[in-house]
Scaffold this motif. Structure first.
Motif, mmCIF file in Angstrom:
data_model
loop_
_atom_site.group_PDB
_atom_site.id
_atom_site.type_symbol
_atom_site.label_atom_id
_atom_site.label_comp_id
_atom_site.label_asym_id
_atom_site.label_seq_id
_atom_site.Cartn_x
_atom_site.Cartn_y
_atom_site.Cartn_z
ATOM 1 N N LEU A 189 2.761 -5.648 -0.019
ATOM 2 C CA LEU A 189 1.618 -6.426 -0.490
ATOM 3 C C LEU A 189 2.097 -7.669 -1.217
ATOM 4 N N GLU A 193 -0.706 -6.443 -5.636
ATOM 5 C CA GLU A 193 0.350 -5.433 -5.672
ATOM 6 C C GLU A 193 0.459 -4.752 -7.032
ATOM 7 N N HIS A 234 -5.187 -5.784 4.919
ATOM 8 C CA HIS A 234 -4.863 -5.802 3.497
ATOM 9 C C HIS A 234 -5.571 -4.677 2.739
ATOM 10 N N LEU A 237 -3.928 -1.360 3.266
ATOM 11 C CA LEU A 237 -2.643 -1.336 2.570
ATOM 12 C C LEU A 237 -2.840 -1.144 1.069
ATOM 13 N N MET A 238 -3.860 -1.778 0.525
ATOM 14 C CA MET A 238 -4.162 -1.634 -0.897
ATOM 15 C C MET A 238 -4.504 -0.182 -1.233
#
Length: 308
Positions: A189, A193, A234, A237-238
């Motif tokens: 990220l 992040e 995104h 992934l978060m």
């Protein structure tokens, strides 16, 4: 300023309590301010570690030419993003606690004295949250307190991820080094992040507040904190980064947090004038968590987009 090649980190005195870590990337014009604010506060209990994440501007020259009063060093690495830079700083730090400061911000006077006083009085502290002052380009300033600190770890996490009742930022957060090393910054990220790390640290046994503002956070258009995220996956992934290190009992919140991430993306795209993408993210969030998506702060923006 000493070079990390001098092995100064390997010869750390046992008195180092707090490591100040500054990751930087193409901030040569702002870095001297951050270095000066930290340098003037260094004592025998502190050290300064700077990680140059492959800058292509004059950062290397700034680091070579800036005198630092106290124990300090820097390392230049190939560009890998803020997570990798912070992880590298963490690996090199010798302090029992670490404090990350962004290169475009500056520690407030006596910030380190206040932090060290708290750690001396409460050495069991795993995660210390302080206040900060935001500064806009026109000079306007606003004080931000860390917010409430719930008794249970589960409620603290809910306050961070969903209800915004607790504010955590770099520069006003202090981590026990051994604890945060268990949850390194997610390298995959490049924005958001820090949330995964903050969430993990809120699960710590000893979390405390210090109401004093510790850092001046400068708001500016070219800040690397801002701007819509371009990676299409995104949000997924978060969610994975945040929940990967959390207890199994909290995994039930994954779906709602995915909706929250999509609403955050909706807001970013809305602010950037990217209407089609904003509406797409809103629809996805509405499907996952209708009640949250229908909050007026989001709904009002949707109505403006549809009416124009």
């Amino acid at each position: 300023m000493q070079s990390i090649e001098d092995d100064w980190l390997a010869l750390a005195p046992a008195t180092i309590r707090l490591s100040i870590i500054i990751p930087t990337y193409n901030y040569a014009h702002l870095l001297p301010r951050a270095l000066a604010a930290a340098s003037v506060q260094l004592s025998s209990a502190c050290e300064l570690v700077v990680i140059d994440d492959g800058s292509t501007d004059a950062t290397a020259q700034v680091l070579r030419d800036t005198p630092i009063k106290g124990r300090a060093g820097y390392l230049r690495q190939a560009n890998q993003g803020p997570s990798a830079a912070r992880n590298q700083g963490l690996a090199l730090a010798c302090g029992e606690w670490v404090m990350f400061v962004d290169a475009d911000d500056e520690l407030l006077p006596d910030a380190l004295v206040r932090v060290l006083a708290h750690l001396q009085a409460a050495p069991e502290t795993d995660f210390l949250l302080g206040g900060h002052i935001s500064c806009r380009p026109d000079g306007r300033r606003r004080m931000h307190r860390p917010g409430r600190l719930a008794v249970t770890a589960e409620q603290r996490l809910q306050d961070l991820l969903f209800d915004k009742r607790i504010a955590i930022s770099h520069g006003c957060s202090v981590f026990r080094r051994e604890r945060v090393a268990q949850r390194p910054y997610p390298v995959g990220l490049r924005q958001g992040e820090d949330i995964a790390v903050f969430a993990f640290m809120l699960m710590s046994p000893a979390v405390a507040l210090i109401e004093t503002p510790l850092v001046l956070i400068h708001k500016h258009p070219k800040s690397l904190r801002h701007g819509p995220v371009l990676e299409p996956d995104h949000c997924e992934l978060m969610v994975e980064a945040v929940f990967h290190h959390l207890p199994s009992a909290l995994q039930r919140w994954r779906c709602m947090y995915l909706a929250q991430c999509r609403l955050s993306m909706f807001r970013r795209c809305y602010q950037a004038g990217r209407k089609p993408e904003a509406l797409q993210y809103y629809k996805q969030a509405f499907t996952l968590a209708p009640r949250r998506a229908l909050r007026w702060g989001y709904l009002s923006k949707v109505m403006r987009l549809l009416l124009h």
